[in-house]
Every structure is written in C-alpha cells, then in structure tokens.
Write a protein that holds these residues in place. Structure first.
Motif, PDB file in Angstrom:
ATOM      1  N   TYR A   1       0.777  -1.025  -0.188  1.00 22.80           N
ATOM      2  CA  TYR A   1      -0.377  -0.018   0.504  1.00 22.80           C
ATOM      3  C   TYR A   1       0.774   1.372  -0.213  1.00 22.80           C
ATOM      4  O   TYR A   1       1.085   1.962  -0.732  1.00 22.80           O
TER       5      TYR A   1
ATOM      6  N   ALA B   1       1.046   4.716  -2.457  1.00 20.80           N
ATOM      7  CA  ALA B   1       0.168   5.695  -1.611  1.00 20.80           C
ATOM      8  C   ALA B   1       0.381   7.074  -2.595  1.00 20.80           C
ATOM      9  O   ALA B   1      -0.665   7.990  -2.640  1.00 20.80           O
TER      10      ALA B   1
ATOM     11  N   THR C   1      -2.118   8.377   4.062  1.00 22.24           N
ATOM     12  CA  THR C   1      -2.056   8.044   2.757  1.00 22.24           C
ATOM     13  C   THR C   1      -1.048   9.148   2.279  1.00 22.24           C
ATOM     14  O   THR C   1       0.713   8.739   1.675  1.00 22.24           O
TER      15      THR C   1
END
Length: 407
Positions: A197, A201, A234
C-alpha cells in the motif's frame, strides 16, 4: 607598574581553585534504582521514585522499542500504579483511532478474545498486535474502563475506512470509485503487506483527494472524518515512498505525522477536558522517537514535546521514561556506544531505573566519553527524558493469538 602586577598576583592567589571534574560514575550509581515487576505491580526503590516524580504530573510519557515481551507488562503495571495513586485515567496510544473505536464494548472476561477477533478481521488496524500488546489493551481497559484508551495514530487499515465509506457513499458513481479503492486495500493481509500500500501511496493519494471532493461530505461529518484521516495517512505514507525513490521528502514522513497526532490528541483532549471541567491527566505509550521533550532524532518536535509544554501551560509537568527491553530485538551488546556512559558497566539482572535528572547539569562530561559526532544523541536523550528503564531477561513478543508472522 610593579604595584599593578602585585595586585594581579594577589588576586590570582586568592581566587578559588577550579572545581574538580565531577565523578560521573558515582553520579550514575547514585541515580540507579532497582525495582521489581511481579503480579502486575511495580515495587522497590525505582517504583517509589516514579511515584514521587509523577505526583504532580499531568502526563506520564513512556517511549519504547516495539514488539518486546516485558515492555507491555511494564506499561500495564505503570498505568495501574499512576492511575491508583494520581488519578491518571486516560492512556494515549500509537494506534489508529478506529481500532480503539472498535473496542466499544464493556470490558469483561472475553475482552481479550474480542480484541483478538478485531485484529484478525482487520490485520493492520491494531498496528501493534503481538500477544503481549493485545493483552496490554485488555488489561488497561479492565483497570479503568472502555474510555481509557485514546488512539491518535494515522489511519492504518485502509480497508476498514473504505468499507464504511462504501456504505456512506452519496451516489452510485462515488460508491463505485470507493469500491475500486477498496479492492486495492483488501488484499493487505498483515503488517508485512503494508509495504504494498505504501508503495502505491503517491498514486492513491490523488485518487483519495478526488474521492473526497466528489463525496462533498459536510465538514465534521462521519464521512469527512474518514476521508480526511485516510487521505492524510496516505499523504504521510507517500513521503516515505517518494523518499525511498530518491526524492528529498523523507523529513515530512516524520513532521507531518507528528502534526497529525498532535491535532488528533488536542481535539480529543479539549473536548473531554471541557466535558470534565478540568484538564485530563493521561499516560502516553509510544515509540521512543515520539516521546522526546524537544526535537527528536528525526528532526521533528513530537507529540511528547507537546505534552510537556501543555503540562507547563496548565501549571503541571510531564515525566518521560525511555524503556529498553533487553533480550529480544534489543540485545545488551547491540546498544549504541553513545548510550554506554549512562548505563551500568554490565547488563543488570533485575529491572533498573536510571534517573537522568541528576545527570543533566553535568551532561557534557558524559558526552565527552563518546565520539564527537555522537555526542548530540546522548545529550538529547539526557535532556529529552527523565529516566531510562532497563528490563533484562525479555524476549521477542509472540504472535500466536492472531497468527501473524513474527516481524
């Protein structure tokens, strides 16, 4: 002229001799206090010192190295002691606020089982989910109830956020966009997968900002809180990914994250203090880098510094502990050389507290004992914390409750 030199000579003769250098070994020995940790309680000279030092403290700060066996046990015993003696009844932790929100039930005999179930459902939601860390959460809830814990960390489970946002979507187009992002987040099956992830980002950030714009959620609404938290997290992850690719933005991974935690804490602190009619008293448990008074080694003024300054504003003080669990990921022989002047000559056999406050006036004499390039680290530790706690005979934390692999 002869009279002048005579006067100077007499003045020099009558001047006091320069003070001898302090005996740093003797000062360190006097500042070292053993204690015991048995049955969930702290006792002995070190525990007595903490009790006295925190009597007028608004905040007790504890900084650690993560994933250790004895460190969470120490924190449970520490919280029990300051709660009972000084009325501290909130524990601020380095966890996603939605993780704490997911523990709304009243503590009971199955509390640990329910926390484990939550950790299994969302493997990254409880960022520190080793067996002793999960037991710590259950234990402190049992001490002072379900409102004890405050989570102020950035969003750590994108899937948890996006699942709820799918239900809150204002129309089919926004719902489809949210589900598309959820399809990326759902495969994250554990802490080891978070890198996937994080690496995406920078791209995902733009999509989340567009999603937030299309949601048109009213300020302060549940959707707005979720979207803002996920987008900010994020963004923080994006700085790490961009720095890893060579862009000079790594600093912001630290400073923006600290800023987010400060804002999250202050919002909760202000609301509950107003409701109570008095400033909240709390203990903090975070990684040591977040608990410095002053600037930390990664060049941010952390949440710990805010706590110290806020306590001063309120006419109180904060007391900071630097915890070293020895025997797991941190071995005695691996401790940095710059730290050695303020540690005993050999690894202690029992828990030991080293009071740093008596060392501060003579910190430069300890700093002279290490390489010049490393002196700042020792000085910052002495000035940034009030005590070092050594927990020998520890081990790496187990992960059998969730089945997650040991880091």
């Amino acid at each position: 002229m002869r009279a002048f030199f005579l006067a100077v000579s007499l003045a020099l003769a009558s001047a006091p001799a320069l003070a001898a250098e302090p005996d740093t070994t003797a000062i360190l020995e006097k500042a070292s206090h053993t204690f015991a940790m048995t049955g969930g309680e702290l006792s002995g000279p070190g525990a007595d010192l903490i009790l006295k030092a925190t009597a007028d403290a608004q905040f007790v700060l504890s900084g650690e190295d993560h994933f250790d066996t004895l460190t969470p046990q120490f924190h449970t015993a520490l919280y029990r002691m300051v709660h009972r003696a000084h009325g501290i009844d909130r524990l601020v932790v380095e966890l996603d606020p939605l993780a704490i929100e997911g523990m709304r039930w009243k503590p009971g005999p199955d509390d640990l089982d329910q926390i484990v179930s939550l950790a299994r459902r969302y493997p990254t939601l409880i960022g520190f989910s080793s067996d002793p860390d999960l037991k710590f959460l259950a234990d402190v809830r049992a001490i002072s109830g379900p409102k004890t814990l405050w989570g102020i960390e950035q969003a750590q489970s994108p899937a948890r956020y996006l699942e709820e946002l799918v239900r809150l979507a204002p129309n089919q187009k926004v719902r489809a966009d949210t589900e598309s992002l959820l399809s990326i987040a759902r495969p994250i099956a554990g802490l080891a997968d978070m890198g996937k992830y994080v690496s995406q980002a920078p791209t995902l950030l733009g999509r989340l900002e567009t999603l937030k714009e299309n949601f048109q959620a009213p300020a302060g609404s549940r959707a707005d809180v979720l979207l803002t938290g996920l987008a900010k997290s994020t963004e923080i992850y994006s700085y790490y990914a961009r720095a890893d690719a060579g862009e000079p933005v790594g600093l912001y991974n630290n400073t923006v994250r600290e800023d987010w935690m400060k804002r999250s804490f202050l919002a909760r602190y202000s609301a509950e203090s107003r409701k109570r009619g008095a400033p909240i008293k709390a203990m903090f448990r975070f990684g040591a880098n977040h608990m410095y008074h002053g600037k930390n080694p990664t060049q941010a003024f952390p949440i710990g510094n805010l706590a110290h300054e806020l306590a001063i504003v309120n006419g109180k003080h904060a007391y900071g502990l630097y915890i070293l669990g020895l025997g797991g990921y941190t071995q005695w022989g691996d401790l940095p050389s710059w730290m050695k002047p303020i540690l005993p000559a050999s690894q202690p056999t029992a828990p030991l507290l080293i009071d740093l406050r008596p060392l501060r006036p003579v910190a430069r004499y300890y700093a002279r004992q290490v390489a010049e390039a490393d002196r700042w680290e020792l000085r910052d530790l002495i000035q940034g914390f009030d005590a070092v706690v050594l927990l020998p005979n520890s081990s790496k934390a187990s992960w059998s409750l969730t089945g997650q692999p040991q880091p």
